[in-house]
Design an enzyme around this catalytic site. Structure first.
Site, PDB file in Angstrom:
ATOM      1  N   ARG A 188      43.751  49.457  42.831  1.00  0.00           N
ATOM      2  CA  ARG A 188      42.707  49.884  41.919  1.00  0.00           C
ATOM      3  C   ARG A 188      43.335  50.635  40.743  1.00  0.00           C
ATOM      4  NH1 ARG A 188      40.113  46.645  44.171  1.00  0.00           N
ATOM      5  NH2 ARG A 188      38.043  46.834  45.151  1.00  0.00           N
ATOM      6  N   HIS A 195      42.540  40.973  37.287  1.00  0.00           N
ATOM      7  CA  HIS A 195      42.014  41.223  38.629  1.00  0.00           C
ATOM      8  C   HIS A 195      41.909  39.919  39.426  1.00  0.00           C
ATOM      9  CE1 HIS A 195      39.542  44.385  41.002  1.00  0.00           C
ATOM     10  NE2 HIS A 195      40.118  43.528  41.843  1.00  0.00           N
TER      11      HIS A 195
END
Length: 309
Positions: free
Chosen positions: A224, A272
């Site tokens: 993250r 991502h």
């Protein structure tokens, strides 16, 4: 007939068809339930829009489409009594392993440097090391971190793994708890972050950690964006303390056009995609969890709200 609501944002009908194949005795649908509808024991959800979960009548189990569930906890939309199951399946772990190893090996063997030299038509052999001469530190020993660490071990890298619990990984040296973090990263040539996102792991990769790495180390973040202090990383890159970084996750996604990470010459970005959810493997795992739930069995990867994952 028990009902399953697929609240996925991307191609929910395809996922619904896969669920119908796995669980033909269940009703599977993709339209938001309405007041007065029959109970819906199961919801399959990624990052829901506000109100989606709360509007589902008779909900008994939340099946996350992601390994990370901090967004579900932060929203406050999942009542405390409802169990949440993280998605942990072979597709996610294999995808993350591919992505991490691709970047690590490319850096290890100077492939980006040689590409730059090729563009300039320069013949300039670089110092080459064997894997056993490199130290890798993996932050996180969950389903993703443990598999990635195992691959580094098999490639011959000296491998360290740091986590809350100190979970042992065959062939690697394990470190447990915040006091051991600096021991885990000190002198590492490659740092890989695969931690869960919690209040305890926020901003964990900061100047102190980056400065403890070997001079010219490489940083890989597939977890993250909130784990990394961006200003500290950019400073470490500018000073040469870190020679490069592969980043798949960011504090704000999509990454704003004005963000300096876009144009930094030592940063490799991806949107991502390191471990995307593969519908066929994900549905097989979630369907099995529904079967376990209906048999009254213990569910694997059940979220512990006190830990945040």
């Amino acid at each position: 007939m028990k009902r399953i609501f697929i609240a996925a944002r991307s191609n929910p009908e395809h996922m619904a068809e896969l669920f119908r194949s796995e669980l033909p005795a269940h009703e599977v649908f993709t339209q938001q339930p309405q007041p007065g509808d029959a109970p819906v024991p199961y919801i399959v959800v990624g990052r829901p829009t506000p109100g989606v979960i709360a509007a589902v009548p008779g909900l008994e189990l939340v099946l996350s489409l992601n390994a990370g569930i901090e967004h579900l906890l932060a929203s406050g939309e999942v009542p405390d009594h409802l169990p949440i199951v993280r998605l942990v399946d072979d597709g996610l772990a294999d995808g993350m392993s591919d992505w991490v190893l691709a970047h690590a090996l490319a850096w290890h063997r100077n492939l980006a440097t040689y590409a730059d030299l090729q563009a300039k038509r320069e013949w300039a052999p670089q110092q080459e090391k064997l894997a056993r001469e490199r130290t890798v530190a993996v932050l996180g020993a969950g389903a993703l971190g443990s598999q990635v660490a195992g691959h580094f071990v098999r490639f011959g890298f000296k491998t360290r793994v740091w986590s809350r619990s100190g979970r042992p990984i065959d062939g690697a040296t394990s470190f447990a708890g915040r006091p051991a973090l600096m021991d885990a990263v000190s002198g590492a040539d490659i740092l890989v972050n695969l931690l869960p996102m919690t209040s305890e792991t926020a901003n964990v990769v900061d100047a102190t950690v980056l400065n403890a790495l070997a001079k010219g180390a490489f940083f890989i973040n597939g977890a993250r964006g909130g784990h990394v202090v961006d200003a500290d990383l950019i400073d470490a890159l500018d000073r040469g303390q870190v020679s490069g970084a592969a980043l798949d996750v960011f504090r704000t996604e999509p990454l704003p056009a004005a963000d300096p990470l876009w144009s930094h010459p030592k940063v490799l970005l991806s949107p991502h995609v390191a471990a995307p959810t593969h519908a066929h493997t994900a549905v097989a795992e979630m369907a099995e969890n529904i079967r376990r739930f209906e048999r009254g069995e213990k569910l694997p990867h059940l979220v512990d709200r006190t830990l945040g994952y």
